[in-house]
Design a protein around this motif. Sequence first.
Motif, PDB file in Angstrom:
ATOM      1  N   VAL A 179      69.872  43.734  45.077  1.00 41.65           N
ATOM      2  CA  VAL A 179      71.120  44.257  44.530  1.00 41.65           C
ATOM      3  C   VAL A 179      71.024  45.770  44.374  1.00 41.65           C
ATOM      4  CG1 VAL A 179      72.633  44.267  42.532  1.00 41.65           C
ATOM      5  CG2 VAL A 179      71.732  42.106  43.397  1.00 41.65           C
ATOM      6  N   PHE A 186      77.996  47.040  47.580  1.00 42.33           N
ATOM      7  CA  PHE A 186      78.804  46.353  46.579  1.00 42.33           C
ATOM      8  C   PHE A 186      80.072  47.131  46.290  1.00 42.33           C
ATOM      9  CE2 PHE A 186      75.040  43.861  45.568  1.00 42.33           C
ATOM     10  CZ  PHE A 186      75.586  42.655  45.164  1.00 42.33           C
ATOM     11  N   TRP A 189      82.864  47.038  48.507  1.00 41.03           N
ATOM     12  CA  TRP A 189      83.192  45.637  48.701  1.00 41.03           C
ATOM     13  C   TRP A 189      84.100  45.189  47.572  1.00 41.03           C
ATOM     14  CZ3 TRP A 189      78.461  41.996  49.644  1.00 41.03           C
ATOM     15  CH2 TRP A 189      78.868  40.865  50.332  1.00 41.03           C
ATOM     16  N   ASN A 190      84.536  46.163  46.794  1.00 40.29           N
ATOM     17  CA  ASN A 190      85.438  45.862  45.692  1.00 40.29           C
ATOM     18  C   ASN A 190      84.740  45.248  44.498  1.00 40.29           C
ATOM     19  OD1 ASN A 190      87.951  46.775  45.690  1.00 40.29           O
ATOM     20  ND2 ASN A 190      88.881  45.026  46.736  1.00 40.29           N
ATOM     21  N   ILE A 191      83.402  45.297  44.520  1.00 40.63           N
ATOM     22  CA  ILE A 191      82.671  44.801  43.354  1.00 40.63           C
ATOM     23  C   ILE A 191      82.068  46.014  42.659  1.00 40.63           C
ATOM     24  CG2 ILE A 191      80.814  43.335  42.539  1.00 40.63           C
ATOM     25  CD1 ILE A 191      81.113  41.638  44.967  1.00 40.63           C
ATOM     26  N   ASP A 195      80.342  45.697  36.745  1.00 43.05           N
ATOM     27  CA  ASP A 195      80.422  44.243  36.598  1.00 43.05           C
ATOM     28  C   ASP A 195      79.155  43.550  37.074  1.00 43.05           C
ATOM     29  OD1 ASP A 195      83.016  44.449  35.638  1.00 43.05           O
ATOM     30  OD2 ASP A 195      83.854  44.430  37.667  1.00 43.05           O
ATOM     31  N   VAL A 196      78.448  44.205  37.998  1.00 43.95           N
ATOM     32  CA  VAL A 196      77.234  43.593  38.537  1.00 43.95           C
ATOM     33  C   VAL A 196      76.125  43.597  37.484  1.00 43.95           C
ATOM     34  CG1 VAL A 196      75.399  43.854  40.239  1.00 43.95           C
ATOM     35  CG2 VAL A 196      77.775  44.136  40.926  1.00 43.95           C
ATOM     36  N   PRO A 198      76.060  43.119  34.169  1.00 40.04           N
ATOM     37  CA  PRO A 198      75.948  41.915  33.348  1.00 40.04           C
ATOM     38  C   PRO A 198      75.567  40.676  34.144  1.00 40.04           C
ATOM     39  CG  PRO A 198      78.208  42.761  33.390  1.00 40.04           C
ATOM     40  CD  PRO A 198      77.365  43.774  34.041  1.00 40.04           C
ATOM     41  N   ALA A 199      76.057  40.586  35.375  1.00 44.01           N
ATOM     42  CA  ALA A 199      75.697  39.413  36.179  1.00 44.01           C
ATOM     43  C   ALA A 199      74.189  39.368  36.398  1.00 44.01           C
ATOM     44  CB  ALA A 199      76.435  39.451  37.518  1.00 44.01           C
ATOM     45  N   LEU A 200      73.631  40.526  36.758  1.00 41.41           N
ATOM     46  CA  LEU A 200      72.184  40.621  36.970  1.00 41.41           C
ATOM     47  C   LEU A 200      71.422  40.270  35.693  1.00 41.41           C
ATOM     48  CD1 LEU A 200      71.179  43.836  38.947  1.00 41.41           C
ATOM     49  CD2 LEU A 200      70.743  41.455  39.518  1.00 41.41           C
ATOM     50  N   THR A 202      72.332  38.620  33.128  1.00 42.05           N
ATOM     51  CA  THR A 202      72.493  37.203  32.787  1.00 42.05           C
ATOM     52  C   THR A 202      71.537  36.338  33.593  1.00 42.05           C
ATOM     53  OG1 THR A 202      74.827  37.551  32.264  1.00 42.05           O
ATOM     54  CG2 THR A 202      74.125  35.290  32.716  1.00 42.05           C
ATOM     55  N   LEU A 203      71.473  36.614  34.888  1.00 42.07           N
ATOM     56  CA  LEU A 203      70.592  35.795  35.730  1.00 42.07           C
ATOM     57  C   LEU A 203      69.133  35.988  35.349  1.00 42.07           C
ATOM     58  CD1 LEU A 203      72.404  36.123  39.157  1.00 42.07           C
ATOM     59  CD2 LEU A 203      71.971  34.013  37.895  1.00 42.07           C
TER      60      LEU A 203
END
Lengths: 216, 216
Positions: A179, A186, A189-191, A195-196, A198-200, A202-203
């Motif tokens: 990532v 990203f 790519w509209n991301i 936002d990434v 917190p996703a990272l 969290t995982l």
Amino acid sequence: MTGQVRTVDGRVAGRRGQATRQKLLDCLREMLDTSPYRDVKVIDVARMAGTSPATFYQYFQDVESAILEIANDMAKDGQRLKTLAEDQNWAGKGGFAAAEALADGFLEFWRDYEPILRVVDLASAEGDKRFYKVRQKILTAVTGSLTEAIENMQAKGKVGDEVQPNAMAGTLVAMLAAVAGHQKGFESWNIKMKDVRPALSTLVFMGVTGKKPPTR
Amino acid sequence: MTGQVRTVDGRVAGRRGQATRQKLLDCLREMLDTSPYRDVKVIDVARMAGTSPATFYQYFQDVESAILEIANDMAKDGQRLKTLAEDQNWAGKGGFAAAEALADGFLEFWRDYEPILRVVDLASAEGDKRFYKVRQKILTAVTGSLTEAIENMQAKGKVGDEVQPNAMAGTLVAMLAAVAGHQKGFESWNIKMKDVRPALSTLVFMGVTGKKPPTR
DNA sequence: GCAGAAATCTGACGATCAGTCAGATCGGGT
DNA sequence: ACCCGATCTGACTGATCGTCAGATTTCTGC
């Protein structure tokens, strides 16, 4: 500790030599920022450094060896990532904060060294042992710390042991590196990285603790 | 549908021409299996195909364009990954099985196309739009499907919405791709793929559903 | 400050590869 | 057998690689 700087034919480099050598490395690094790896030519690097190709070959076997040199410096700096995963308390909110810090560390480190890391990644995937070792040096420490953390969680019986701590740690580290290495991708790519993050985190948290992160 | 095969100067290639062209592509692919990307020379590819460099340039602008051609075929084949993430029921044991299947799909696809994917990865990270588009074509469909799945889970209220579905999906896909692309690395790192598989599946499952996978 | 030694740099070279073009070769149709 | 378009290639220019012997710069002892 660090062996003296040597020329290709084994002579120890003096003050002037070290300076040109460093200049060549700097120019090479700048070149990699702007040109595709495949198109980086010794002659261009030399020209940019205001010297001749022959001088380049006095200090480096070839372009790869020079990049390897830069990569080694980078690997030293990379040891800071290790401290982010080491001796953390992964439980509860503090644990999630640790996960966030780790993610941030990767994102920042990759931002600092993006072009070099691209080459390191390619070369080690192509089976070049020297580059593989550098990559290892950066990632192995983090993986080790994470492995320990997961083993602790499993020992406390809080997490099932269906998953090998080592494999989970390696997977998480690969994820973080991937990532971090595609941040521009990203974005376009509209991301949003906002936002990434917190996703990272969290995982990572879930991978280590096996639980959902605490809501806050 | 697929535009006819054309030579660089726009002529439509006939039977014989298509054959040599294909032979060149095959040899190029074989070359990439064994040599570092940076060392792949047009002259070597041509020699291996039993033809002359001039012939190569009749069909391809340069080495990159030829690789792009191979990459495009690969991208078509890559659409099978999409079906693995699409319209799945992600709840319970079935959901975990879906996660496993998705992980397996990535691992296998990368095993099939490793050298090409390395180059695609590098070139798109270097900002080459054409390669970026190919990478996109493969990953975007999967990301889309996963995004939908996560949105569904959130809509059912089963999962908190602290995490953007899009970002989580993108992160999971990046993870899958990264791990798949470093299978050899993992192995020589004392981490067995047999152990990585469950780690991957677990993370996918947790990322989509927000829960621990069911014990079995 | 200077001669001699050591370190450093470079011009020049043979070898290899990129990329182009005009002309040779091939193969199917008549 | 002949023709014609499709295909291939030898040969060329220009660029880069990688090396070496010799020129230039810097250092050292006096």
